[in-house]
Write an enzyme that holds these catalytic residues in place. Structure first.
Site, PDB file in Angstrom:
ATOM      1  N   CYS A   1      32.880  37.564  24.021  1.00 52.33           N
ATOM      2  CA  CYS A   1      32.156  38.655  23.380  1.00 52.33           C
ATOM      3  C   CYS A   1      33.114  39.396  22.463  1.00 52.33           C
ATOM      4  CB  CYS A   1      31.570  39.606  24.418  1.00 52.33           C
ATOM      5  SG  CYS A   1      30.649  40.986  23.712  1.00 52.33           S
TER       6      CYS A   1
ATOM      7  N   THR B   1      61.213  43.458  34.305  1.00 48.67           N
ATOM      8  CA  THR B   1      61.200  44.112  35.606  1.00 48.67           C
ATOM      9  C   THR B   1      59.859  43.859  36.288  1.00 48.67           C
ATOM     10  OG1 THR B   1      62.698  45.849  34.863  1.00 48.67           O
ATOM     11  CG2 THR B   1      61.349  46.329  36.798  1.00 48.67           C
TER      12      THR B   1
ATOM     13  N   ASN C   1      35.036  28.679  34.563  1.00 44.51           N
ATOM     14  CA  ASN C   1      34.761  30.113  34.673  1.00 44.51           C
ATOM     15  C   ASN C   1      33.357  30.492  34.221  1.00 44.51           C
ATOM     16  OD1 ASN C   1      36.246  29.353  32.108  1.00 44.51           O
ATOM     17  ND2 ASN C   1      35.445  31.342  31.493  1.00 44.51           N
TER      18      ASN C   1
ATOM     19  N   SER D   1      45.415  34.408  39.180  1.00 45.02           N
ATOM     20  CA  SER D   1      45.389  35.794  38.722  1.00 45.02           C
ATOM     21  C   SER D   1      44.852  36.689  39.820  1.00 45.02           C
ATOM     22  CB  SER D   1      44.506  35.914  37.472  1.00 45.02           C
ATOM     23  OG  SER D   1      44.587  37.205  36.914  1.00 45.02           O
ATOM     24  N   GLY D   2      45.576  37.777  40.114  1.00 49.66           N
ATOM     25  CA  GLY D   2      45.248  38.638  41.242  1.00 49.66           C
ATOM     26  C   GLY D   2      43.888  39.291  41.175  1.00 49.66           C
ATOM     27  N   HIS D   3      43.418  39.649  39.999  1.00 49.58           N
ATOM     28  CA  HIS D   3      42.169  40.415  39.925  1.00 49.58           C
ATOM     29  C   HIS D   3      40.932  39.560  40.139  1.00 49.58           C
ATOM     30  CE1 HIS D   3      40.626  39.492  35.732  1.00 49.58           C
ATOM     31  NE2 HIS D   3      41.835  38.977  35.674  1.00 49.58           N
TER      32      HIS D   3
ATOM     33  N   GLY E   1      46.769  35.365  34.863  1.00 47.96           N
ATOM     34  CA  GLY E   1      46.465  33.961  34.632  1.00 47.96           C
ATOM     35  C   GLY E   1      46.791  33.495  33.226  1.00 47.96           C
ATOM     36  N   THR E   2      46.591  34.345  32.246  1.00 53.11           N
ATOM     37  CA  THR E   2      46.865  33.949  30.864  1.00 53.11           C
ATOM     38  C   THR E   2      48.340  33.640  30.673  1.00 53.11           C
ATOM     39  OG1 THR E   2      45.000  35.154  29.905  1.00 53.11           O
ATOM     40  CG2 THR E   2      46.884  34.749  28.469  1.00 53.11           C
TER      41      THR E   2
ATOM     42  N   GLN F   1      39.860  30.734  38.967  1.00 56.02           N
ATOM     43  CA  GLN F   1      38.560  31.015  39.585  1.00 56.02           C
ATOM     44  C   GLN F   1      38.472  30.569  41.042  1.00 56.02           C
ATOM     45  OE1 GLN F   1      36.056  32.783  38.460  1.00 56.02           O
ATOM     46  NE2 GLN F   1      36.868  33.129  36.419  1.00 56.02           N
TER      47      GLN F   1
END
Length: 371
Positions: free
Chosen positions: A319, A234, A149, A197-199, A69-70, A177
């Site tokens: 954090c 790649t 988020n 973002s996949g995670h 995502g970043t 999100q």
């Protein structure tokens, strides 16, 4: 051990993990190579891209595969702004965006002379009218997250898209999100650029995508001609395939998953009915995220005490070196002096959480808050 920090990252699903392992073991060729191993890899890549495109009801050539995502946010914002600054140098966004949006915009201001309008919430909410009023003839880009988020607040994306329909400004949405939580079709919502973002939906870390309906993007990564010459490097093939599997799986069961987390959220609030608490941005909220403050309880201490019992939640804010920084989201809502900045914690659910998890959390919180 109980994990309730799913807005930070989610555990990989079994299906995604199996895809990751299978592609890693059997399809290790470079998708750019012309030999049979490369062609097989290219086929896997094309199928994964098609799966993502199908989920968004768009065409595969509108999907740029990224490292997460970043990168997708950076490519959307920096890439579009630098490639289109001849049209204007004004950008509109919100004060509650993720840092992967705010920091690129700050860089565009500092190093390239752009002007950014940061809209603040009114009565803890945003309206499309705020965005409409902020538009200028030289506005080229509007960026708004789909769901915050930290608090889970859902912005009125469809209404904002409609408000921009007669203006030159393109609409970027950080949907990190929300992708995988429910169907999102950017072309129906008036979205020009969308990051994911996949995670965040039970895929692997280090992979994501950017939907774009424009190829006029300044390239951030230079080198090869991957991603239709829009992003060199790649491809992370196994992770891309696993992300596609996770997205397809998440959307296949999105309604039952949503009902499940809504039940968990309601269960927790019922169990905590006797506790003095305050819910941040309670209205128009994504059920997967619950941000609550316990008056008089420092969030940093509460997080550590919960961790010692084997329960993981978060503050939702940054954090650094073990110290929780004040939340810029809560600052935008309540000001810099509000006690809520130091009293708020984020509990975020997933399909893997259980009623037992919630009951244990509630019981533990009641005990800790009573000490």
């Amino acid at each position: 051990m109980i994990y309730l920090d799913n807005a930070a990252t989610t555990p990989m699903s079994d299906a995604a993990l199996q895809t990751l392992l299978s592609v890693s073991q059997t399809t290790y060729g470079n998708p750019s190579s012309l030999h049979s191993h490369g062609r097989k890899a290219s086929q896997v890549l094309r199928q994964a891209r098609q799966t993502v495109a199908t989920a968004l009801l768009t065409s595969p050539n509108r999907i740029i595969l990224t490292s997460g995502g970043t990168e997708a946010n950076n490519l959307a914002l920096i890439g579009y702004a630098l490639a289109n600054q001849d049209k204007g140098k004004h950008i509109v966004t919100t004060a509650i965006e993720h840092h992967s949006v705010l920091h690129p915009l700050e860089m565009l201001e500092r190093e390239h002379g752009f002007e950014v309008t940061y809209l603040k919430p009114v009565s803890s909410r945003y309206t499309a009218q705020q965005f409409r009023d902020a538009l200028r003839p030289d506005t080229i880009l509007v960026s708004a997250m789909y769901a915050n988020n930290e608090t889970g607040y859902l912005l009125p994306i469809a209404d904002i898209g409609q408000a921009l329909s007669q203006h030159q400004a393109v609409f970027h949405v950080d949907a990190v999100q929300t992708v995988g939580k429910f169907p999102i079709h950017p072309e129906e919502l008036g979205i020009d650029l969308l990051s994911a973002s996949g995670h965040k939906f039970h895929g692997p870390k280090g992979v994501g995508f950017l939907y774009t309906n424009t190829n006029r993007l300044h390239r951030l990564l230079l080198g090869g001609n991957q991603e239709d010459k829009r992003r060199a490097s790649t491809e992370n093939l196994a992770s891309i395939a696993a992300m596609a599997t996770a997205l397809e799986e998440s959307l296949a069961y999105w309604e039952s998953n949503l009902n499940h987390v809504q039940h968990l959220r309601q269960r927790l609030l019922e169990k905590l009915a006797s506790v003095d608490l305050f819910i941040n941005q309670e209205q128009d909220n994504l059920p997967y995220v619950l941000n609550i403050a316990f008056p008089g309880q420092l969030n940093e201490q509460l997080l550590m005490r919960l961790d010692l019992t084997g329960i993981s939640i978060s503050s939702g804010s940054a954090c650094t070196a073990g110290n929780i920084e004040p939340s810029h989201v809560l600052e935008a809502l309540y000001g810099t002096q509000s006690s809520l900045l130091k009293e708020s914690v984020r509990i975020s659910f997933s399909k893997y959480n259980t009623i037992d998890d919630i009951d244990t959390l509630a019981t533990t919180l009641i005990t800790l808050l009573g000490e």
